[in-house]
Design a protein around this motif. Structure first.
Motif, PDB file in Angstrom:
ATOM      1  N   PHE A 269       0.749  -1.216  -0.200  1.00 30.80           N
ATOM      2  CA  PHE A 269      -0.297   0.031   0.092  1.00 30.80           C
ATOM      3  C   PHE A 269       0.864   1.262   0.092  1.00 30.80           C
ATOM      4  N   SER A 270       0.764   2.155  -1.080  1.00 25.93           N
ATOM      5  CA  SER A 270       1.447   3.351  -1.001  1.00 25.93           C
ATOM      6  C   SER A 270       0.426   4.621  -0.823  1.00 25.93           C
ATOM      7  N   ILE A 271       1.028   5.669  -0.051  1.00 24.18           N
ATOM      8  CA  ILE A 271       0.374   6.748   0.187  1.00 24.18           C
ATOM      9  C   ILE A 271       0.849   7.861  -0.763  1.00 24.18           C
ATOM     10  N   PRO A 272      -0.131   8.621  -1.349  1.00 21.87           N
ATOM     11  CA  PRO A 272       0.387   9.896  -2.374  1.00 21.87           C
ATOM     12  C   PRO A 272       1.209  10.729  -1.667  1.00 21.87           C
ATOM     13  N   ALA A 273       1.970  11.344  -2.361  1.00 26.69           N
ATOM     14  CA  ALA A 273       2.981  12.468  -1.855  1.00 26.69           C
ATOM     15  C   ALA A 273       2.200  13.448  -1.301  1.00 26.69           C
ATOM     16  N   LEU A 274       0.833  13.715  -1.775  1.00 20.41           N
ATOM     17  CA  LEU A 274       0.183  14.987  -1.411  1.00 20.41           C
ATOM     18  C   LEU A 274      -0.216  14.905  -0.059  1.00 20.41           C
ATOM     19  N   TYR A 275      -0.389  13.458   0.445  1.00 19.37           N
ATOM     20  CA  TYR A 275      -0.868  13.303   2.032  1.00 19.37           C
ATOM     21  C   TYR A 275       0.158  12.945   2.762  1.00 19.37           C
ATOM     22  N   SER A 276       1.368  12.813   2.287  1.00 17.33           N
ATOM     23  CA  SER A 276       2.654  12.500   3.125  1.00 17.33           C
ATOM     24  C   SER A 276       2.881  13.298   4.449  1.00 17.33           C
ATOM     25  N   ASN A 277       2.477  14.601   4.284  1.00 16.97           N
ATOM     26  CA  ASN A 277       2.685  15.351   5.319  1.00 16.97           C
ATOM     27  C   ASN A 277       1.767  15.057   6.476  1.00 16.97           C
ATOM     28  N   TYR A 278       0.500  14.686   5.952  1.00 15.89           N
ATOM     29  CA  TYR A 278      -0.504  14.506   6.855  1.00 15.89           C
ATOM     30  C   TYR A 278      -0.303  13.427   7.648  1.00 15.89           C
ATOM     31  N   LEU A 279      -0.139  12.293   6.988  1.00 12.85           N
ATOM     32  CA  LEU A 279       0.031  10.767   7.643  1.00 12.85           C
ATOM     33  C   LEU A 279       1.340  10.896   8.459  1.00 12.85           C
ATOM     34  N   SER A 280       2.496  11.448   8.050  1.00 16.12           N
ATOM     35  CA  SER A 280       3.586  11.432   8.890  1.00 16.12           C
ATOM     36  C   SER A 280       3.486  12.391  10.396  1.00 16.12           C
ATOM     37  N   LEU A 281       2.607  13.303  10.422  1.00 21.19           N
ATOM     38  CA  LEU A 281       2.150  13.949  11.436  1.00 21.19           C
ATOM     39  C   LEU A 281       0.947  13.228  12.390  1.00 21.19           C
ATOM     40  N   ALA A 282       0.197  12.418  11.614  1.00 16.77           N
ATOM     41  CA  ALA A 282      -0.639  11.665  12.217  1.00 16.77           C
ATOM     42  C   ALA A 282       0.107  10.478  13.017  1.00 16.77           C
ATOM     43  N   ILE A 283       1.106   9.928  12.553  1.00 18.52           N
ATOM     44  CA  ILE A 283       1.835   8.964  13.057  1.00 18.52           C
ATOM     45  C   ILE A 283       2.796   9.439  14.222  1.00 18.52           C
ATOM     46  N   LEU A 284       3.319  10.665  14.092  1.00 22.87           N
ATOM     47  CA  LEU A 284       4.083  11.270  15.288  1.00 22.87           C
ATOM     48  C   LEU A 284       3.105  11.492  16.182  1.00 22.87           C
ATOM     49  N   ALA A 285       1.871  12.114  16.109  1.00 20.53           N
ATOM     50  CA  ALA A 285       0.947  12.231  17.160  1.00 20.53           C
ATOM     51  C   ALA A 285       0.352  10.789  17.757  1.00 20.53           C
ATOM     52  N   ALA A 286       0.152   9.712  16.988  1.00 25.16           N
ATOM     53  CA  ALA A 286      -0.077   8.673  17.793  1.00 25.16           C
ATOM     54  C   ALA A 286       1.073   8.007  18.637  1.00 25.16           C
ATOM     55  N   PHE A 287       2.525   8.060  18.223  1.00 25.35           N
ATOM     56  CA  PHE A 287       3.398   7.918  19.076  1.00 25.35           C
ATOM     57  C   PHE A 287       3.518   8.721  20.103  1.00 25.35           C
ATOM     58  N   ASP A 288       3.355   9.591  20.073  1.00 27.39           N
ATOM     59  CA  ASP A 288       3.336  10.721  21.248  1.00 27.39           C
ATOM     60  C   ASP A 288       2.325  10.285  22.196  1.00 27.39           C
ATOM     61  N   THR A 289       1.120   9.937  21.722  1.00 27.06           N
ATOM     62  CA  THR A 289      -0.034   9.439  22.898  1.00 27.06           C
ATOM     63  C   THR A 289       0.448   7.993  23.241  1.00 27.06           C
ATOM     64  N   LEU A 290       0.941   7.135  22.515  1.00 26.65           N
ATOM     65  CA  LEU A 290       1.364   5.822  22.823  1.00 26.65           C
ATOM     66  C   LEU A 290       2.199   6.189  24.077  1.00 26.65           C
ATOM     67  N   LEU A 291       3.260   6.713  23.836  1.00 24.23           N
ATOM     68  CA  LEU A 291       4.368   6.771  24.696  1.00 24.23           C
ATOM     69  C   LEU A 291       3.965   7.595  26.257  1.00 24.23           C
ATOM     70  N   GLY A 292       3.175   8.608  25.658  1.00 25.68           N
ATOM     71  CA  GLY A 292       2.169   9.350  27.181  1.00 25.68           C
ATOM     72  C   GLY A 292       1.555   8.280  27.888  1.00 25.68           C
ATOM     73  N   GLY A 293       0.658   7.246  27.351  1.00 23.48           N
ATOM     74  CA  GLY A 293       0.073   6.151  27.949  1.00 23.48           C
ATOM     75  C   GLY A 293       1.126   5.364  28.552  1.00 23.48           C
ATOM     76  N   ILE A 294       2.034   5.017  27.994  1.00 18.16           N
ATOM     77  CA  ILE A 294       3.272   4.334  28.903  1.00 18.16           C
ATOM     78  C   ILE A 294       3.626   4.881  29.985  1.00 18.16           C
ATOM     79  N   ARG A 295       4.187   6.293  29.823  1.00 19.47           N
ATOM     80  CA  ARG A 295       4.561   7.129  30.937  1.00 19.47           C
ATOM     81  C   ARG A 295       3.418   6.947  32.031  1.00 19.47           C
TER      82      ARG A 295
END
Length: 134
Positions: A20-46
């Motif tokens: 599955f590939s993400i169009p370049a138009l949405y790469s900023n959106y997806l990368s930021l969503a993944i970063l936000a998800a990791f932030d929340t995950l690590l906040g939950g672990i903390r």
């Protein structure tokens, strides 16, 4: 806590196995969503390590962080400004803070267990010497 780690591994595994590939138009959106998800995950672990984990706060924070990150990216794209960089900085800063705190908590627990083991071994040796003296 293990459930989050299992599903993270499952998601990464499925992502690597899919074609599955993400169009370049949405790469900023997806990368930021993944970063936000990791932030929340690590906040939950903390929060778990600090014994203040709340499932409702975790789930709502997860969706709020992702929504906010995507919204900032969208507004920035409409204005012609790289506004998503502010979210990358904020989430990146929080990621490193949470990782540092989690690392300290793990090392503190490890040292406490090591200290307790030494104390229990010294207590056993003292009790053995008392038995031998009798």
């Amino acid at each position: 806590m293990w459930l989050m780690i299992i599903f993270l591994g499952l998601g990464i595994g499925l992502g690597l196995l899919s074609d599955f590939s993400i169009p370049a138009l949405y790469s900023n959106y997806l990368s930021l969503a993944i970063l936000a998800a990791f932030d929340t995950l690590l906040g939950g672990i903390r929060a778990h390590f600090e014994h203040v984990f709340n499932q409702f706060i975790f789930v709502t924070g997860f969706f709020f962080n992702i929504t906010l990150a995507i919204f900032l990216t969208f507004i920035g794209a409409q204005l012609g400004v790289d506004l998503y960089l502010a979210a990358v900085f904020a989430f990146g800063w929080r990621l490193f803070q949470n990782i540092a705190i989690i690392r300290r908590r793990i090392l503190d627990r490890w040292q406490q267990q090591k200290t307790l083991k030494k104390k229990s071994q010294s207590t056993l040796s003292i009790e053995k010497s008392k038995l031998i003296d009798k």
